[in-house]
Scaffold this active site. Structure first.
Site, PDB file in Angstrom:
ATOM      1  N   ASP A   1       5.575   7.576   2.412  1.00 43.71           N
ATOM      2  CA  ASP A   1       5.147   6.844   1.223  1.00 43.71           C
ATOM      3  C   ASP A   1       6.353   6.792   0.280  1.00 43.71           C
ATOM      4  O   ASP A   1       6.888   7.844  -0.095  1.00 43.71           O
ATOM      5  CB  ASP A   1       3.973   7.598   0.590  1.00 43.71           C
ATOM      6  CG  ASP A   1       3.389   6.865  -0.595  1.00 43.71           C
ATOM      7  OD1 ASP A   1       4.122   6.092  -1.261  1.00 43.71           O
ATOM      8  OD2 ASP A   1       2.197   7.070  -0.872  1.00 43.71           O
ATOM      9  N   ILE A   2       6.755   5.603  -0.080  1.00 43.62           N
ATOM     10  CA  ILE A   2       7.957   5.446  -0.918  1.00 43.62           C
ATOM     11  C   ILE A   2       7.800   6.183  -2.262  1.00 43.62           C
ATOM     12  O   ILE A   2       8.770   6.702  -2.800  1.00 43.62           O
ATOM     13  CB  ILE A   2       8.278   3.940  -1.144  1.00 43.62           C
ATOM     14  CG1 ILE A   2       9.687   3.753  -1.705  1.00 43.62           C
ATOM     15  CG2 ILE A   2       7.294   3.260  -2.067  1.00 43.62           C
ATOM     16  CD1 ILE A   2      10.700   3.487  -0.673  1.00 43.62           C
TER      17      ILE A   2
ATOM     18  N   ASN B   1       6.999  -8.573  -7.275  1.00 43.30           N
ATOM     19  CA  ASN B   1       6.898 -10.036  -7.315  1.00 43.30           C
ATOM     20  C   ASN B   1       7.581 -10.480  -8.599  1.00 43.30           C
ATOM     21  O   ASN B   1       7.934  -9.656  -9.442  1.00 43.30           O
ATOM     22  CB  ASN B   1       5.443 -10.515  -7.218  1.00 43.30           C
ATOM     23  CG  ASN B   1       4.597  -9.970  -8.340  1.00 43.30           C
ATOM     24  OD1 ASN B   1       4.934 -10.117  -9.511  1.00 43.30           O
ATOM     25  ND2 ASN B   1       3.500  -9.313  -7.999  1.00 43.30           N
TER      26      ASN B   1
ATOM     27  N   SER C   1       9.374  -7.561   1.751  1.00 39.52           N
ATOM     28  CA  SER C   1       8.875  -8.879   2.209  1.00 39.52           C
ATOM     29  C   SER C   1       8.026  -8.863   3.483  1.00 39.52           C
ATOM     30  O   SER C   1       7.470  -9.889   3.845  1.00 39.52           O
ATOM     31  CB  SER C   1      10.025  -9.883   2.430  1.00 39.52           C
ATOM     32  OG  SER C   1      10.376 -10.483   1.209  1.00 39.52           O
ATOM     33  N   THR C   2       7.940  -7.706   4.158  1.00 32.13           N
ATOM     34  CA  THR C   2       7.260  -7.721   5.466  1.00 32.13           C
ATOM     35  C   THR C   2       5.750  -7.505   5.373  1.00 32.13           C
ATOM     36  O   THR C   2       5.067  -7.453   6.393  1.00 32.13           O
ATOM     37  CB  THR C   2       7.848  -6.670   6.432  1.00 32.13           C
ATOM     38  OG1 THR C   2       7.585  -5.369   5.887  1.00 32.13           O
ATOM     39  CG2 THR C   2       9.327  -6.862   6.641  1.00 32.13           C
ATOM     40  N   GLY C   3       5.226  -7.371   4.142  1.00 29.76           N
ATOM     41  CA  GLY C   3       3.781  -7.216   3.966  1.00 29.76           C
ATOM     42  C   GLY C   3       3.185  -8.551   3.541  1.00 29.76           C
ATOM     43  O   GLY C   3       3.196  -9.532   4.295  1.00 29.76           O
TER      44      GLY C   3
ATOM     45  N   GLY D   1       0.176  -3.692  -2.549  1.00 22.37           N
ATOM     46  CA  GLY D   1       1.131  -3.042  -1.655  1.00 22.37           C
ATOM     47  C   GLY D   1       1.990  -1.988  -2.334  1.00 22.37           C
ATOM     48  O   GLY D   1       1.518  -1.221  -3.167  1.00 22.37           O
ATOM     49  N   VAL D   2       3.275  -1.979  -2.000  1.00 23.41           N
ATOM     50  CA  VAL D   2       4.213  -0.997  -2.562  1.00 23.41           C
ATOM     51  C   VAL D   2       4.235  -1.108  -4.088  1.00 23.41           C
ATOM     52  O   VAL D   2       4.253  -0.092  -4.796  1.00 23.41           O
ATOM     53  CB  VAL D   2       5.666  -1.292  -2.098  1.00 23.41           C
ATOM     54  CG1 VAL D   2       6.606  -0.228  -2.580  1.00 23.41           C
ATOM     55  CG2 VAL D   2       5.759  -1.412  -0.610  1.00 23.41           C
ATOM     56  N   ASP D   3       4.268  -2.324  -4.573  1.00 22.57           N
ATOM     57  CA  ASP D   3       4.337  -2.588  -6.013  1.00 22.57           C
ATOM     58  C   ASP D   3       3.178  -1.888  -6.739  1.00 22.57           C
ATOM     59  O   ASP D   3       3.388  -1.171  -7.731  1.00 22.57           O
ATOM     60  CB  ASP D   3       4.238  -4.116  -6.182  1.00 22.57           C
ATOM     61  CG  ASP D   3       4.738  -4.591  -7.513  1.00 22.57           C
ATOM     62  OD1 ASP D   3       5.338  -3.789  -8.237  1.00 22.57           O
ATOM     63  OD2 ASP D   3       4.530  -5.785  -7.819  1.00 22.57           O
TER      64      ASP D   3
HETATM   65  P1  ADP Z   1       5.949  -7.739   0.090  1.00 26.61           P
HETATM   66  O1  ADP Z   1       5.093  -8.458  -0.908  1.00 26.61           O
HETATM   67  O2  ADP Z   1       7.412  -7.734  -0.307  1.00 26.61           O
HETATM   68  O3  ADP Z   1       5.715  -8.220   1.491  1.00 26.61           O
HETATM   69  P2  ADP Z   1       4.222  -5.406   0.433  1.00 26.61           P
HETATM   70  O4  ADP Z   1       4.036  -4.314  -0.546  1.00 26.61           O
HETATM   71  O5  ADP Z   1       3.060  -6.308   0.683  1.00 26.61           O
HETATM   72  O6  ADP Z   1       5.542  -6.195  -0.030  1.00 26.61           O
HETATM   73  O7  ADP Z   1       4.653  -4.791   1.839  1.00 26.61           O
HETATM   74  C1  ADP Z   1       5.950  -4.396   2.201  1.00 26.61           C
HETATM   75  C2  ADP Z   1       5.878  -3.230   3.169  1.00 26.61           C
HETATM   76  O8  ADP Z   1       5.598  -2.035   2.463  1.00 26.61           O
HETATM   77  C3  ADP Z   1       4.772  -3.330   4.242  1.00 26.61           C
HETATM   78  O9  ADP Z   1       5.348  -2.967   5.491  1.00 26.61           O
HETATM   79  C4  ADP Z   1       3.748  -2.282   3.804  1.00 26.61           C
HETATM   80  O10 ADP Z   1       3.084  -1.689   4.916  1.00 26.61           O
HETATM   81  C5  ADP Z   1       4.635  -1.255   3.148  1.00 26.61           C
HETATM   82  N1  ADP Z   1       4.000  -0.349   2.171  1.00 26.61           N
HETATM   83  C6  ADP Z   1       2.838  -0.506   1.471  1.00 26.61           C
HETATM   84  N2  ADP Z   1       2.625   0.553   0.670  1.00 26.61           N
HETATM   85  C7  ADP Z   1       3.687   1.406   0.843  1.00 26.61           C
HETATM   86  C8  ADP Z   1       4.068   2.683   0.315  1.00 26.61           C
HETATM   87  N3  ADP Z   1       3.301   3.320  -0.602  1.00 26.61           N
HETATM   88  N4  ADP Z   1       5.222   3.249   0.754  1.00 26.61           N
HETATM   89  C9  ADP Z   1       6.010   2.626   1.665  1.00 26.61           C
HETATM   90  N5  ADP Z   1       5.714   1.430   2.205  1.00 26.61           N
HETATM   91  C10 ADP Z   1       4.573   0.825   1.805  1.00 26.61           C
END
Ligand code: ADP
Length: 201
Positions: free
Chosen positions: A34-35, A48, A147-149, A56-58
């Site tokens: 987890d980042i 974004n 970008s991969t989510g 997601g991560v954001d």
């Molecule tokens: P984007 O909009 O740039 O595609 P996302 O957040 O939707 O970003 O996804 C980008 C990547 O981050 C995906 O592979 C997703 O599985 C991963 N991800 C989501 N939550 C976390 C987290 N807490 N820590 C690390 N990676 C994450």
């Protein structure tokens, strides 16, 4: 096998006790995690362009980091990017309650189905984030798979771009000693490892 044993396979090394792979003389680590939990100088947010949070991560970074990050992002919007942060650019804020010291926010390219993904723009995200960290003389940085989510960039096509961009950056003189690539899902880490293009330094 004693804990901490590192196996070398071609250009990569495997540390089974920590379930991570390393490249470029252990300067790059690839792991599942987890980042928001990474104890590094800076973590990168796949933001974004509003900079005001999302999914997601954001979403994870803003909800665990707290108000301080949101306020810093609002200030950046007000003073520097009233129309939003353009894709490929990066900005840096405090990290609130996260273990990291800073969050670097970058906006990845959106990939529409059937369209060629914008590798140049994805590379820019990584390069500008690394450059911002180096400008602050930071020593460690952790990236999610930008970008991969939700943004739909095919992960197997992101891997060569990401690995080549990082290797090229680290080949120059820089304060950065450690780059972490943090994958949320083990299957995403596997895909990355299969498609990365790190070469022996
Ligand atoms: P984007 O909009 O740039 O595609 P996302 O957040 O939707 O970003 O996804 C980008 C990547 O981050 C995906 O592979 C997703 O599985 C991963 N991800 C989501 N939550 C976390 C987290 N807490 N820590 C690390 N990676 C994450």
């Amino acid at each position: 096998m004693p804990p901490g044993t590192i196996w070398r396979i071609g250009v990569e090394a495997m540390d089974p006790s920590r379930n991570r792979k390393t490249f470029l003389s252990e300067r790059v680590s690839v792991l599942v995690g987890d980042i928001t939990e990474q104890d590094v100088d800076a973590i990168v947010n796949a933001a974004n362009s509003t900079l005001l949070g999302g999914g997601g991560v954001d979403g994870a970074i803003h909800s665990r980091g707290g108000r301080e990050i949101r306020q810093a992002c609002e200030e950046i919007r007000r003073t520097r990017f009233p129309k939003g942060l353009p894709a490929g650019e990066a900005v840096i804020t405090a990290a609130g309650r996260l273990p990291a010291r800073y969050v670097i926010h970058t906006v990845g390219p959106i990939c529409r189905p059937g369209r060629e993904p914008d590798g140049r723009m994805l590379a820019l995200c990584y390069r500008n984030s690394l450059a911002l960290a180096a400008e602050r003389e930071l020593r460690s940085i952790a990236f999610p798979a930008i970008s991969t989510g939700a943004f739909g960039y095919p992960p197997e096509q992101a891997a060569p771009v990401v690995s080549e961009t990082i290797q090229s950056f680290l080949s120059q003189k820089t304060s950065l000693e450690r780059v972490l690539l943090v994958f949320y899902e083990p299957s995403d880490m596997t895909l990355f490892l299969k498609n990365q293009r790190f070469t022996a330094p």
